[in-house]
Design a protein around this motif. Structure first.
Motif, PDB file in Angstrom:
ATOM      1  N   SER A 160       5.799  -1.980 -30.215  1.00  0.00           N
ATOM      2  CA  SER A 160       4.579  -2.784 -30.153  1.00  0.00           C
ATOM      3  C   SER A 160       3.353  -1.909 -30.404  1.00  0.00           C
ATOM      4  O   SER A 160       3.346  -0.732 -30.065  1.00  0.00           O
ATOM      5  N   LYS A 168       5.979 -11.369 -39.526  1.00  0.00           N
ATOM      6  CA  LYS A 168       6.619 -10.404 -38.622  1.00  0.00           C
ATOM      7  C   LYS A 168       8.097 -10.197 -38.931  1.00  0.00           C
ATOM      8  O   LYS A 168       8.705  -9.223 -38.502  1.00  0.00           O
ATOM      9  N   ASN A 204       3.263  -6.395 -34.299  1.00  0.00           N
ATOM     10  CA  ASN A 204       4.086  -5.412 -35.006  1.00  0.00           C
ATOM     11  C   ASN A 204       5.093  -6.169 -35.881  1.00  0.00           C
ATOM     12  O   ASN A 204       5.323  -7.355 -35.673  1.00  0.00           O
ATOM     13  N   SER A 209       3.357  -9.911 -30.149  1.00  0.00           N
ATOM     14  CA  SER A 209       2.817  -8.584 -30.418  1.00  0.00           C
ATOM     15  C   SER A 209       2.661  -8.411 -31.930  1.00  0.00           C
ATOM     16  O   SER A 209       3.461  -8.935 -32.704  1.00  0.00           O
ATOM     17  N   GLU A 232       3.874  -4.653 -22.726  1.00  0.00           N
ATOM     18  CA  GLU A 232       3.541  -6.072 -22.761  1.00  0.00           C
ATOM     19  C   GLU A 232       3.488  -6.673 -21.362  1.00  0.00           C
ATOM     20  O   GLU A 232       3.960  -6.092 -20.386  1.00  0.00           O
TER      21      GLU A 232
HETATM   22 MG    MG Z   1       7.005  -8.287 -29.214  1.00  0.00          MG
END
Ligand code: MG
Ligand code: TXA
Length: 354
Positions: A159, A64, A153, A151, A188
């Motif tokens: 996200s 990430k 992404n 998340s 979220e």
């Molecule tokens: Mg996040």
């Protein structure tokens, strides 16, 4: 650094109505073996690693491009697993779990010693939730072990609310992606800290202040203004987030005034030959047709804005717009979470129309 891994990612379509799929069973095996699996939840897609596989946890940060001091949420299939990861669980937590799990509420509790430092970033607390998406629940149940998942992404990007968003960000970097279409809530989970005197919202989300107060009593939940906060509440809140490539300018104030200021601004931009996008409610228009209009749905239904927000920001990137103009939602219900994400995406670019 992101993008270091280059592997063959297995991408499976899973029907959310048929979560008892061999693909999900295979995903659980990948997690148990220390691999990374991106999976749908009812809020946004998560990028999972099993809590006992430290190499998997570390890969989450690499893939990430996530700062190491930003802790992860542990995902459980049942509140019954709480004692595996948390200690000193207050009675309020049990009450909240009974009411809102499975669902978009994350609770911060004192951690059990066995929870690795990679999950908590060295904090004495751990964040936990039970997601309600059938595929997530099935995957967690099959994995048996709690699954850490931010998340899915790349850090800093909006996200992912669609499987295609995850594929764009993570194909070639993770072992498996389970694509079950659109997520649902779209923002979220609410992060609620239960380690202080009074439950405190660190990040507004799908379970709203109003819903929490309905259960715990009015005034019994602390919802500090994230704008005024001197220091970030949840560690993750200090980073630039949800950022589209183009600058986003958020307009707050009385609706008719905001809309008329916006129309004028956009007309000026169009006349100057600029490519702009506008994020506004369905009945705020019409805006000049040259501007790309993204509807946040009905103004009185902030759930629609929540569902659409991140996908719209990603489309703004795809369209390579130069500036994004956004109308602030009312801060009732899940509108507070939408406002929070827009405010963060604006990175201080907020215009208060008087
Ligand atoms: Mg996040
Ligand atoms: O809806 C969601 O919560 C999604 C899905 C995948 O479950 N997950 C998610 O994770 O949004 P992430 O990593 O993007 O955001 C987790 C947030 C961050 O702001 C992080 O700092 C905060 O939770 N957090 C995690 N552990 C914490 C802790 N011990 N104390 C305070 N905040 C914590």
């Amino acid at each position: 650094m992101s993008g270091e891994r280059k592997i063959k990612t297995k991408i499976y379509r899973v029907n959310p109505d048929e979560p008892e799929s061999l693909f999900v069973d295979e995903a659980a095996e990948v997690l148990r073996a220390g691999g990374l699996v991106a999976f749908p939840t009812e809020t946004v897609y998560g990028l999972g690693a099993a809590v006992h596989r430290r190499e998997g946890l570390m890969k989450i940060f690499t893939v990430k491009g996530r700062p190491a001091d930003n802790p992860l949420i542990l995902h459980l299939y049942s509140g019954g697993q709480l004692p595996e990861v948390a200690v000193e669980i207050p009675s309020q937590a049990m009450l909240l779990a009974e009411k809102f799990w499975p669902g978009p509420l994350t609770m911060v509790l004192p951690k059990k010693d066995s929870v690795p430092i990679e999950v908590t970033a060295g904090l004495p607390t751990v964040a936990v939730r039970v997601p309600s998406h059938p595929v997530a629940l099935r995957l967690l149940e099959k994995t048996e072990i709690p699954v850490a998942a931010p998340s899915a992404n790349l850090s800093g990007r909006p996200s992912p609310t669609l499987g295609s968003h995850v594929i764009t960000d993570l194909d070639g970097k993770v072992e498996m992606i389970l694509d079950a279409g659109a997520t649902g809530v779209g923002v979220e989970s609410t992060v609620l800290d239960l380690t202080g005197e009074k439950p405190r919202i660190l990040r507004p989300g799908g379970v709203t202040l109003e819903m929490l107060e309905d259960l715990l009593g009015v005034g019994k939940v602390e919802a500090p203004s994230f704008i005024a906060a001197e220091r970030p509440l949840a560690p993750g809140m200090k980073y630039r987030h949800y950022a589209p490539d183009a600058p986003l300018i958020l307009f707050t104030g009385e609706r008719t005034k905001v809309v008329s200021v916006l129309k004028e601004k956009i007309s000026g931009e169009i006349a100057a030959g600029h490519k702009v996008a506008v994020l506004a409610f369905a009945d705020d228009g019409p805006f000049p047709p040259e501007a790309i209009f993204f509807s946040l749905g009905k103004r009185e239904k902030p759930e629609e804005a929540a569902e659409r927000l991140f996908a719209s920001l990603r489309l703004c990137n795809q369209e390579k717009v130069e500036t994004i103009y956004a109308v602030a939602p009312s801060r009732r219900g899940v509108g507070e979470a939408v406002f929070n994400r827009l405010w963060k995406a604006a990175g201080g670019n907020v215009v208060e129309v008087k």
